[in-house]
Design a protein around this motif. Structure first.
Motif, short mmCIF file in Angstrom:
data_model
loop_
_atom_site.label_atom_id
_atom_site.label_comp_id
_atom_site.label_asym_id
_atom_site.label_seq_id
_atom_site.Cartn_x
_atom_site.Cartn_y
_atom_site.Cartn_z
N SER A 26 0.61 -1.24 0.07
CA SER A 26 -0.10 0.03 0.16
C SER A 26 0.95 1.26 -0.02
O SER A 26 0.41 2.46 0.16
N GLY A 85 3.61 8.32 15.15
CA GLY A 85 3.51 7.12 14.78
C GLY A 85 2.51 6.89 13.51
O GLY A 85 1.53 6.10 13.71
N GLY A 86 2.60 7.89 12.43
CA GLY A 86 1.99 7.58 11.53
C GLY A 86 0.29 8.09 11.57
O GLY A 86 -0.14 8.50 12.54
N ALA A 87 -0.25 7.82 10.30
CA ALA A 87 -1.74 7.74 10.54
C ALA A 87 -2.38 6.97 11.51
O ALA A 87 -3.38 7.39 12.17
N VAL A 88 -1.92 5.76 11.63
CA VAL A 88 -2.43 4.78 12.70
C VAL A 88 -2.38 5.58 14.00
O VAL A 88 -3.39 5.21 14.73
N LEU A 91 -5.43 7.97 14.07
CA LEU A 91 -6.62 7.18 13.94
C LEU A 91 -6.96 6.63 15.29
O LEU A 91 -8.10 6.67 15.84
N PHE A 112 -9.98 -0.25 6.21
CA PHE A 112 -8.48 -0.69 7.00
C PHE A 112 -8.74 -0.72 8.36
O PHE A 112 -9.75 0.14 8.96
N ASN A 158 -12.77 6.81 4.01
CA ASN A 158 -11.50 6.82 3.58
C ASN A 158 -11.48 6.76 1.95
O ASN A 158 -11.69 5.48 1.22
N ASN A 162 -8.74 2.33 0.60
CA ASN A 162 -8.18 1.02 0.61
C ASN A 162 -9.15 0.06 1.01
O ASN A 162 -9.60 0.23 1.99
N ASP A 190 -10.07 9.76 6.39
CA ASP A 190 -8.84 9.19 6.39
C ASP A 190 -8.35 9.41 5.05
O ASP A 190 -8.82 8.82 3.72
N VAL A 192 -5.17 9.26 3.51
CA VAL A 192 -3.59 9.00 3.22
C VAL A 192 -3.43 8.80 1.94
O VAL A 192 -2.47 8.71 1.58
N VAL A 219 -0.70 11.48 6.14
CA VAL A 219 0.69 10.98 6.65
C VAL A 219 1.46 10.91 5.23
O VAL A 219 1.21 11.24 4.19
N SER A 221 3.61 8.44 4.38
CA SER A 221 3.73 7.13 3.85
C SER A 221 3.38 6.71 2.52
O SER A 221 3.92 5.91 1.79
N LYS A 222 2.22 7.49 2.23
CA LYS A 222 1.66 6.99 0.81
C LYS A 222 2.13 7.84 -0.32
O LYS A 222 3.15 7.54 -1.30
C1 LIG Z 1 -6.54 3.59 4.73
C2 LIG Z 1 -5.29 3.66 5.64
N1 LIG Z 1 -5.25 4.56 6.59
C3 LIG Z 1 -4.04 4.35 7.36
C4 LIG Z 1 -2.93 4.02 7.25
C5 LIG Z 1 -2.05 3.87 7.85
O1 LIG Z 1 -0.84 4.51 7.55
P1 LIG Z 1 0.38 4.45 8.35
O2 LIG Z 1 0.88 3.07 8.44
O3 LIG Z 1 1.75 4.97 7.34
O4 LIG Z 1 0.44 5.24 9.41
C6 LIG Z 1 -2.87 3.15 6.12
C7 LIG Z 1 -2.10 2.07 5.81
O5 LIG Z 1 -1.98 1.21 5.09
C8 LIG Z 1 -4.07 2.97 5.33
O6 LIG Z 1 -4.25 2.10 4.27
#
Ligand SMILES: Cc1ncc(COP(=O)(O)O)c(C=O)c1O
Length: 374
Positions: A26, A85-88, A91, A112, A158, A162, A190, A192, A219, A221-222
């Motif tokens: 992802s 700690g990222g989007a997690v 959330l 997710f 979201n 995803n 969300d 991301v 985030v 990350s993506k």
């Molecule tokens: C929809 C969604 N939200 C949040 C995240 C979390 O991203 P991160 O792990 O970089 O915090 C992901 C990661 O795959 C995601 O797909």
């Protein structure tokens, strides 16, 4: 109470050591530190070279918050909170801020895991509203309205989605936010995969800009291909949510890593370049995916995502998708993600379009299918 185990992380943890091609990732091919530092301007280069590795500001480096707020014309830097700690983490904090025993939340389904597994651990109940697979993964806003209860506190959405790549129209998204806001339900959006639309015109306004009651989560990350920095954020013009979530954050991560903050700032200032890089990889892979899945119409039901880097095709063979995925990774070291980790039962699997080695993964899949006479 502890949330139920995270199925995605369990699945990746099981197969990671054996995989050569992550055909379900992802994220986009990650950037190297060297490539990222080459994008620094004079200002950020000086910040990087002179960086002290002490505690940082709990809400995030002011320049980083400004760079994030540049994406939100209606939302100020002071209304952005950076998470280590990222989007997690964002959330997790938001679920704890909004939900408690006896509360209810609605979530767009499939989802997710951070969007739906935390709520039950807080004593809240969840209703999933399914995207319509037969109608381009459309969200039925009326179904969301009907799912609301007097005790509904939050709506988790979201988009780009995803695992399906769903994306509503601007009008639908605005209608969804207005409907939830008027019902007194906080939308946690969300976002991301935002900026990974195939056409700029499709990029939705951020929820925090559209509605002062809503929260946007982002985030590094993506779209920016920097998952290893672990920098995420939430942004909202709702001061009560910000205050509570920040109090909670003082007990999770306090503040972010100093190097990760400056590296994120460099990346956000190079937004156009990095988005272009990610979109180029994704668009090339989309063409490869169309061609691979299109040449196996009896084996797969493929539908191109509307946006983002993920697709959710269906396996048409009379084999449980988990078995198919397991045989594929054992034979060819190519990893797909079975839909069962999203608690879906219609034999789907997730494909990730962000890794430039995806065509090689399709070659391996071709061999795998040929060997089985498909
Ligand atoms: C929809 C969604 N939200 C949040 C995240 C979390 O991203 P991160 O792990 O970089 O915090 C992901 C990661 O795959 C995601 O797909």
């Amino acid at each position: 109470m502890i949330p139920n185990p995270c199925k995605i992380e369990g699945f990746f943890g099981r197969w990671d050591p054996e995989v050569e091609y992550f055909a379900c990732a992802s994220d986009v091919d990650p950037l190297s530190l060297r490539d990222l530092l080459e994008l620094a301007d004079a200002d950020t280069r000086a910040l990087w070279n002179g960086l002290e590795l002490g505690y940082t500001e709990t809400t995030g480096h002011p320049l980083l918050r400004e760079a994030i707020a540049d994406q939100y014309p209606e939302t100020a830097a002071t209304e952005v909170t950076v998470c280590a700690g990222g989007a997690v983490e964002a959330l997790f904090l938001l679920a704890h801020t909004l939900l408690g025993p006896g509360d209810h939340a609605v979530v767009v389904w499939p989802a997710f895991e951070s969007l739906h597994r935390i709520a039950p651990s807080l004593g809240a109940t969840i209703t999933g509203v399914e995207l319509d697979a037969d109608n381009g993964w459309r969200l039925d806003i009326d179904a969301v309205r009907k799912a609301l209860q007097p005790n509904t506190r939050a709506l988790f959405v979201n988009f780009p989605h995803n695992p399906t790549g769903a994306l509503p129209s601007h009008a639908e998204f605005a209608e969804l936010l207005a409907m939830a806001g008027d019902a007194g339900v906080t939308v946690v959006s969300d976002e991301v995969y935002r900026h990974l639309e195939y056409d700029d015109a499709d990029t939705l306004p951020a929820a925090c800009d559209l509605d002062e009651r809503a929260v946007s989560v982002g985030v590094m990350s993506k779209a920016y291909a920097l998952a290893g920095l672990r920098i995420g954020w939430f942004a909202t013009r709702n001061p009560a949510i910000t205050a509570t979530a920040r109090t909670l954050k003082d007990y999770t991560t306090v503040c972010s890593s100093a190097p990760a903050e400056i590296l994120s700032l460099i990346a956000l200032r190079a937004h156009d370049h990095l988005i272009e890089r990610s979109r180029t990889i994704i668009k090339a892979n989309l063409a490869h995916a169309e061609s691979f899945f299109g040449s196996h119409p009896d084996t797969f039901a493929w539908a191109a995502p509307a946006a983002g880097m993920l697709a959710f095709p269906r396996l048409l063979l009379p084999v449980p998708v988990e078995d198919f995925v397991t045989d594929l990774v054992r034979d060819q070291r190519v990893l797909l993600l079975p839909g069962t980790v999203f608690d879906t039962t219609d034999n789907r699997f997730r494909v990730g379009l962000g890794r430039s080695a995806l065509p090689q993964a399709f070659e391996r899949m071709e061999e795998f299918l040929t060997a089985r006479g498909h």
